[in-house]
Design an enzyme around this catalytic site. Structure first.
Site, short mmCIF file in Angstrom:
data_model
loop_
_atom_site.label_atom_id
_atom_site.label_comp_id
_atom_site.label_asym_id
_atom_site.label_seq_id
_atom_site.Cartn_x
_atom_site.Cartn_y
_atom_site.Cartn_z
N CYS A 227 -4.94 -0.86 -6.94
CA CYS A 227 -3.76 -1.12 -6.10
C CYS A 227 -3.62 -2.60 -5.78
O CYS A 227 -2.53 -3.17 -5.87
CB CYS A 227 -3.79 -0.27 -4.84
SG CYS A 227 -5.02 -0.75 -3.62
N CYS B 144 0.86 -1.21 0.00
CA CYS B 144 0.00 0.00 0.00
C CYS B 144 0.88 1.24 0.00
O CYS B 144 1.78 1.38 0.83
CB CYS B 144 -0.87 -0.03 1.25
SG CYS B 144 -1.66 1.54 1.63
#
Ligand code: SF4
Ligand code: FE
Length: 516
Positions: free
Chosen positions: A300, A100
């Protein structure tokens, strides 16, 4: 100031003095703290890639305020292309870091507040939008990283904010004066906040009139007096302190780096207050923010899937089984699930709409479907990655054992794969799969941008179930089907009566033929 490079971003953090705590200690400087380094390196990637000619088209945008080129992480989406490029940027960064990269929450906060401050002003005659645009200009000009802070402590979740025994369970206004407001409370699980420049606080749920003091949104520097940040523990986090390959993803860590933010009598000047009591806009703000963040997850997390699928193939090849049909099948499953989530992410972006503010919003139904798929499929592709990695993924000795006198070579030998593959590289790759598939990235995929139940609320609310019911009614003739009438040139009833009559006489003919 122009867009910062990764290095300049890291240096810019030195100028801040946030009050940060980790494992009972106060951390004097986040940049020099080895536990934080991987998180900071990851966020730095969002800056560095904006300077890479190969990626500038995705990583940068043109500011609608100044016409200047800015980092896309500070941009307000003004077209479908912007929405699509944003999720492309997410996938790119996931592929580059395997974790992340944190900066998206602030980006989603900027976009949600842009839309909501405009809507509040249009309905209530307030001046929040102009105020917010001034803040946005400041963020763009200085290329700042903002931490989006939404989730409150929430205490007894059956109670509304104003019903809580301890009012600090929700961040709230405790004083209003000529200069600004004073707030108290906390925000939990806030991604990337220790290495952000600004905090953008927003309400966490829909509110009623009695909750008006809890309907508060604002921006403030991360080192504002009265703010304390408590960095969370993460799976296997101590491994990174010995700097060995046991860490898995030593450069970029395995999760976003979340922290608790405590606000104790924090003063926010009016120039940075974007909601102060407009309770009936809180739910809408949450929905727009969550929609953008849910769309991101199909970018993502799919970038991370690309990395773990690649690692799985590499490991299978290193052990001589890359061509086995069951391995190919698993890799294909992983790819198929990842591309399904990516398709959802693209779809909710392409189906976006312009809001009255001029900013574009994603399609909320499809964004929630994207995120709901992520909450299941990330576990599934990580399960397959563990399957392909085999038993070694949970039984590896430490790097120290490999280097140990006498035993080192013996141990290393038993972890070899096919000829010509460096055992150390096998161990590195196994540790990467371990850190990605066992670590905190999994529950993060579950709860980030809201838990599955939150997605199902939006999906149920926007499913158009009544419309779908009328489709069925139209097909069976409970409802009039005008299109059908145009096609056949008569009413549906006449058509059906004639058809029934024709069939009856046909049946009579057949019966006669059979009986004679
Ligand atoms: Fe960005 Fe994904 Fe991290 Fe959320 S989980 S901050 S969308 S990288
Ligand atoms: Fe997240």
């Amino acid at each position: 100031m122009a867009m910062m490079t990764g290095k300049e971003y890291i240096e810019s953090l030195r100028e801040l003095r946030p009050d940060v705590y980790f494992m009972g200690e106060r951390i004097p400087n986040v940049v020099d703290e080895p536990m934080f380094a991987p998180h900071i390196n990851t966020a730095a990637m969002t800056y560095e890639l904006a300077h890479d000619p190969d990626h500038a088209g995705i990583m940068t945008a043109t500011s609608h305020l100044t016409g200047k080129t800015i980092n896309r992480f500070t941009h307000i989406h003004h077209s479908i292309d912007d929405l699509v490029n944003k999720v492309r940027m997410m996938r790119l960064l996931g592929r580059k870091t395997g974790t992340c990269f944190q900066r998206c929450v602030g980006l989603d906060g900027l976009n949600a507040l842009y839309v909501i401050t405009y809507a509040m002003d249009a309905k209530l005659g307030t001046t929040y939008h102009k105020r917010f645009k001034d803040f946005l200009g400041f963020v763009q000009e200085n290329d700042l990283m903002s931490a989006g802070a939404m989730t409150d402590a929430r205490g007894d979740r059956s109670l509304r904010p104003h019903q809580q025994k301890n009012p600090d369970m929700y961040l709230h206004i405790t004083e209003r004066n000529d200069d600004g407001i004073i707030v108290n409370g906390a925000k939990l699980h806030i991604t990337g906040v220790i290495n952000s420049h600004q905090i953008i606080a927003m309400p966490t749920r829909a509110m009623v009139q009695e909750d008006r003091d809890f309907a508060v949104a604002f921006a403030t520097p991360v080192d504002t007096k009265g703010i304390k940040l408590v960095f969370a523990r993460q799976t296997n986090d101590m491994r990174r302190l010995d700097g060995s390959l046991d860490t898995g993803n030593p450069k970029y860590a395995n999760v976003g780096g979340e922290a608790l933010i405590i606000f104790k009598d924090v003063f926010i000047p009016w120039e940075r207050v974007f909601m102060a009591g407009e309770y009936d806009f809180a739910g809408q703000l949450v929905e727009i923010f969550a929609g953008h963040h849910r769309a991101n997850y199909g970018g993502c997390k799919v970038g991370l899937a690309d990395v773990v699928t690649g690692a799985s193939y590499w490991l299978a090849d290193a052990h001589g089984v890359a061509k086995s049909s069951h391995i190919l099948d698993k890799l294909t499953e992983m790819t198929s699930m990842a591309e399904t989530c990516w398709s959802c992410s693209l779809a909710c972006s392409y189906e976006g709409r312009k809001t009255p503010s001029g900013a574009y919003n994603i399609n909320p139904l499809l964004a929630s479907v994207t995120k709901l798929n992520i909450t299941r499929m990330v576990y599934e592709w990580m399960r397959l990655a563990q399957d392909i990695a085999g038993g070694k993924i949970i039984t590896l000795p430490s790097e120290d054992d490999l280097g140990a006198r006498e035993m080192g070579d013996i141990i290393t030998g038993y972890f070899a794969g096919k000829d010509g593959v460096d055992v150390k590289n096998i161990l590195k790759m196994l540790r990467l799969v371990e850190s990605m598939s066992v670590g905190a990235g999994l529950p993060e995929a579950m709860h980030g941008a809201g838990s599955p139940a939150a997605q199902k609320i939006i999906i149920a609310r926007r499913s158009g179930i009544e419309d779908k019911s009328s489709l069925a009614e139209t097909i069976v003739g409970i409802r009039r089907d005008e299109t059908f009438e145009k096609i056949v040139g008569k009413s549906e009833k006449d058509y059906m009566d004639e058809a029934a009559e024709k069939l009856r006489s046909e049946k009579v003919k057949i019966c006669r033929r059979v009986t004679t």
